[in-house]
Design a protein around this motif. Sequence first.
Motif, PDB file in Angstrom:
ATOM      1  N   ALA A   1       2.311  12.870  -5.077  1.00 51.20           N
ATOM      2  CA  ALA A   1       1.054  13.203  -3.678  1.00 51.20           C
ATOM      3  C   ALA A   1       1.347  12.426  -2.356  1.00 51.20           C
ATOM      4  CB  ALA A   1       0.561  12.192  -4.685  1.00 51.20           C
ATOM      5  N   ILE A   2       2.384  11.646  -3.250  1.00 49.55           N
ATOM      6  CA  ILE A   2       3.188  10.915  -1.457  1.00 49.55           C
ATOM      7  C   ILE A   2       3.730  11.317  -1.052  1.00 49.55           C
ATOM      8  CG2 ILE A   2       4.129   8.813  -0.542  1.00 49.55           C
ATOM      9  CD1 ILE A   2       3.464   7.236  -3.170  1.00 49.55           C
ATOM     10  N   ALA A   3       4.989  12.433  -0.978  1.00 52.66           N
ATOM     11  CA  ALA A   3       5.132  12.867  -0.681  1.00 52.66           C
ATOM     12  C   ALA A   3       4.710  13.760  -0.140  1.00 52.66           C
ATOM     13  CB  ALA A   3       6.802  13.359  -1.089  1.00 52.66           C
ATOM     14  N   GLU A   4       3.668  14.263  -0.103  1.00 53.01           N
ATOM     15  CA  GLU A   4       3.467  15.748   0.565  1.00 53.01           C
ATOM     16  C   GLU A   4       2.280  15.405   0.763  1.00 53.01           C
ATOM     17  OE1 GLU A   4       2.624  18.829  -3.656  1.00 53.01           O
ATOM     18  OE2 GLU A   4       1.484  17.540  -3.579  1.00 53.01           O
TER      19      GLU A   4
ATOM     20  N   HIS B   1       6.843  -1.474   9.083  1.00 50.80           N
ATOM     21  CA  HIS B   1       8.765  -1.428   8.221  1.00 50.80           C
ATOM     22  C   HIS B   1       8.080  -1.602   6.528  1.00 50.80           C
ATOM     23  CE1 HIS B   1       9.959  -2.965  12.050  1.00 50.80           C
ATOM     24  NE2 HIS B   1       8.969  -3.589  12.029  1.00 50.80           N
ATOM     25  N   GLY B   2       7.091  -1.289   5.702  1.00 49.95           N
ATOM     26  CA  GLY B   2       7.175  -1.665   4.735  1.00 49.95           C
ATOM     27  C   GLY B   2       7.477   0.080   4.141  1.00 49.95           C
ATOM     28  N   PHE B   3       7.534  -0.124   2.735  1.00 53.78           N
ATOM     29  CA  PHE B   3       7.977   1.438   1.905  1.00 53.78           C
ATOM     30  C   PHE B   3       8.179   3.333   2.465  1.00 53.78           C
ATOM     31  CE2 PHE B   3       9.364  -0.276  -2.446  1.00 53.78           C
ATOM     32  CZ  PHE B   3       9.648  -1.655  -1.208  1.00 53.78           C
ATOM     33  N   VAL B   4       6.528   2.685   2.636  1.00 54.33           N
ATOM     34  CA  VAL B   4       6.262   4.291   3.377  1.00 54.33           C
ATOM     35  C   VAL B   4       6.795   4.840   4.717  1.00 54.33           C
ATOM     36  CG1 VAL B   4       3.908   5.268   4.350  1.00 54.33           C
ATOM     37  CG2 VAL B   4       4.369   4.018   2.050  1.00 54.33           C
ATOM     38  N   PRO B   5       6.535   3.570   5.791  1.00 54.68           N
ATOM     39  CA  PRO B   5       7.150   3.829   7.232  1.00 54.68           C
ATOM     40  C   PRO B   5       8.508   4.033   6.800  1.00 54.68           C
ATOM     41  CG  PRO B   5       5.626   2.500   7.728  1.00 54.68           C
ATOM     42  CD  PRO B   5       6.045   2.378   5.870  1.00 54.68           C
ATOM     43  N   ILE B   6       9.486   3.383   5.791  1.00 54.30           N
ATOM     44  CA  ILE B   6      10.729   4.294   5.330  1.00 54.30           C
ATOM     45  C   ILE B   6      10.755   5.690   5.046  1.00 54.30           C
ATOM     46  CG2 ILE B   6      12.851   3.250   3.613  1.00 54.30           C
ATOM     47  CD1 ILE B   6      11.886   0.686   3.443  1.00 54.30           C
ATOM     48  N   LEU B   7      10.022   5.641   4.163  1.00 53.16           N
ATOM     49  CA  LEU B   7       9.746   7.360   3.305  1.00 53.16           C
ATOM     50  C   LEU B   7       9.788   8.109   5.242  1.00 53.16           C
ATOM     51  CD1 LEU B   7       7.373   7.109  -0.087  1.00 53.16           C
ATOM     52  CD2 LEU B   7      10.132   7.054   0.282  1.00 53.16           C
TER      53      LEU B   7
ATOM     54  N   LEU C   1       2.180  -8.322  -5.216  1.00 56.50           N
ATOM     55  CA  LEU C   1       1.856  -7.210  -4.657  1.00 56.50           C
ATOM     56  C   LEU C   1       2.556  -5.768  -4.969  1.00 56.50           C
ATOM     57  CD1 LEU C   1       2.421  -8.473  -0.530  1.00 56.50           C
ATOM     58  CD2 LEU C   1       0.666  -8.381  -1.945  1.00 56.50           C
ATOM     59  N   SER C   2       1.598  -4.885  -5.105  1.00 56.56           N
ATOM     60  CA  SER C   2       2.458  -3.332  -4.762  1.00 56.56           C
ATOM     61  C   SER C   2       3.405  -2.705  -3.870  1.00 56.56           C
ATOM     62  CB  SER C   2       0.897  -2.563  -4.583  1.00 56.56           C
ATOM     63  OG  SER C   2      -0.251  -2.520  -4.860  1.00 56.56           O
ATOM     64  N   PRO C   3       3.818  -2.278  -3.901  1.00 54.27           N
ATOM     65  CA  PRO C   3       5.063  -1.242  -3.458  1.00 54.27           C
ATOM     66  C   PRO C   3       4.850  -1.091  -2.118  1.00 54.27           C
ATOM     67  CG  PRO C   3       5.236   0.078  -6.022  1.00 54.27           C
ATOM     68  CD  PRO C   3       3.678  -1.555  -5.613  1.00 54.27           C
ATOM     69  N   SER C   4       3.245  -0.586  -2.391  1.00 51.69           N
ATOM     70  CA  SER C   4       3.058  -0.071  -1.183  1.00 51.69           C
ATOM     71  C   SER C   4       1.635  -0.721  -0.501  1.00 51.69           C
ATOM     72  CB  SER C   4       2.253   1.470  -0.800  1.00 51.69           C
ATOM     73  OG  SER C   4       1.527   1.745  -0.014  1.00 51.69           O
TER      74      SER C   4
ATOM     75  N   TYR D   1      19.349  11.479  -0.382  1.00 50.60           N
ATOM     76  CA  TYR D   1      18.275  11.876  -0.145  1.00 50.60           C
ATOM     77  C   TYR D   1      18.311  10.618   1.158  1.00 50.60           C
ATOM     78  CZ  TYR D   1      13.760  13.725   2.440  1.00 50.60           C
ATOM     79  OH  TYR D   1      12.819  13.445   2.592  1.00 50.60           O
ATOM     80  N   PHE D   2      18.319   9.577   0.092  1.00 49.29           N
ATOM     81  CA  PHE D   2      17.354   8.749  -0.262  1.00 49.29           C
ATOM     82  C   PHE D   2      18.036   7.182   0.173  1.00 49.29           C
ATOM     83  CE2 PHE D   2      14.030  10.457  -3.088  1.00 49.29           C
ATOM     84  CZ  PHE D   2      12.647  10.537  -1.728  1.00 49.29           C
ATOM     85  N   GLY D   3      19.431   7.347  -0.261  1.00 48.07           N
ATOM     86  CA  GLY D   3      20.296   6.484   0.231  1.00 48.07           C
ATOM     87  C   GLY D   3      20.185   5.424  -0.254  1.00 48.07           C
ATOM     88  N   TRP D   4      20.094   4.023  -0.056  1.00 49.51           N
ATOM     89  CA  TRP D   4      19.084   2.452  -0.844  1.00 49.51           C
ATOM     90  C   TRP D   4      18.099   2.442  -1.497  1.00 49.51           C
ATOM     91  CZ3 TRP D   4      15.439   0.146   0.416  1.00 49.51           C
ATOM     92  CH2 TRP D   4      15.252  -0.079   1.806  1.00 49.51           C
ATOM     93  N   PHE D   5      17.014   3.696  -1.261  1.00 47.71           N
ATOM     94  CA  PHE D   5      16.334   3.341  -1.255  1.00 47.71           C
ATOM     95  C   PHE D   5      15.571   4.575  -2.562  1.00 47.71           C
ATOM     96  CE2 PHE D   5      11.472   4.155  -0.702  1.00 47.71           C
ATOM     97  CZ  PHE D   5      11.171   3.103  -0.864  1.00 47.71           C
ATOM     98  N   ALA D   6      17.396   4.819  -2.924  1.00 41.86           N
ATOM     99  CA  ALA D   6      16.290   5.909  -4.581  1.00 41.86           C
ATOM    100  C   ALA D   6      16.201   5.447  -5.571  1.00 41.86           C
ATOM    101  CB  ALA D   6      18.101   6.785  -4.605  1.00 41.86           C
ATOM    102  N   GLY D   7      16.466   3.689  -6.422  1.00 35.00           N
ATOM    103  CA  GLY D   7      15.854   3.484  -7.038  1.00 35.00           C
ATOM    104  C   GLY D   7      13.906   3.018  -6.706  1.00 35.00           C
ATOM    105  N   PHE D   8      13.942   3.077  -5.891  1.00 35.97           N
ATOM    106  CA  PHE D   8      12.612   2.341  -5.882  1.00 35.97           C
ATOM    107  C   PHE D   8      11.646   3.980  -5.177  1.00 35.97           C
ATOM    108  CE2 PHE D   8      14.385  -1.257  -3.508  1.00 35.97           C
ATOM    109  CZ  PHE D   8      13.577  -2.208  -3.916  1.00 35.97           C
ATOM    110  N   ALA D   9      12.469   4.874  -5.096  1.00 36.48           N
ATOM    111  CA  ALA D   9      11.843   5.994  -4.995  1.00 36.48           C
ATOM    112  C   ALA D   9      11.896   7.131  -6.573  1.00 36.48           C
ATOM    113  CB  ALA D   9      12.552   6.966  -4.522  1.00 36.48           C
TER     114      ALA D   9
END
Length: 297
Positions: A229-232, A166-172, A155-158, A253-261
């Motif tokens: 593009a996602i952040a914008e 609860h996926g990656f986009v809602p986390i962002l 599966l894709s990260p998104s 800024y991202f905490g534990w999610f920094a590596g994925f970002a």
Amino acid sequence: MKVFVTGATGFVGSAIVQELLGAGHQVLGLARSEAAADKLLAAGATVHRGDLEDLDSLRSGATAADGVIHAGFIHDFSRFKEVCEVDRLAIGAIGEALAGSEKPFIVTSGTALVSPGRLATEDIIQQPNPAFPRASEAAADAAAALGVKTSIIRLSPSVHGNGDLHGFVPILINIARQKGVSAYVGNGLNRWNAVHRLDAVHLYRLALENGGKGSRFHAAAEEGVTFKAIAEAIAKQLNIPSVSVSPEEAVEYFGWFAGFAAIDCPASSKLTQEWLNWHPTQPTLLADLEQGVYNNI
């Protein structure tokens, strides 16, 4: 075909159930609670009581079915190593139950760490990563070694679409709302591949019906969407600024999610589309963001 589905009430799993039922299959859904059982019954599935840590329930579910889709995973990053071991043991138990049969077994993995920094393709075997102990693919390969007709869906990260809470986009989105800005790392040109949930679950069914032992398939409708593009797009929906942060600032800024970002994980589905005649038709990730699919997060 009667299909045993783990994770049958989750974001992806519940859509798998509908995809299978719509194609004329029967579904035996794993349920660990009364609420999950009620949801499965309402969807038209049969309930199999148990959970991912109850290996006997997994074995009996697999034995009672004509095929298995393992879409369940405990998304608890506070004990990630432990839940990865739960996943490995669950796949092993199902594989043992299916050994010696021709029943198809579909295992869920991901594209993000197949080959970071270069285009991931279906023929690449993911190497072990001590920093990311999920061993779904190794466990699936072990099942295939027992003669099980095992296929892997990466599966894709998104995996995006209606109902993604609860996926990656809602986390962002939640981080951006909390911080007041929507950030990307550096120039933001690192890429995520992406797939709509309904395109992804169609691939699960095609793999179930047509996959071969040891096959790896990519549920990646878009090879790469830049993180900038996602952040914008998130910034636009929240009416807040979009900003660049340094790798050092990203941790704050991202905490534990920094590596994925920061990960650059483009992925091709060219072979998957050729092998299974899979052709994504649903909206893109940016279209879902722009059309307000995530406005209720």
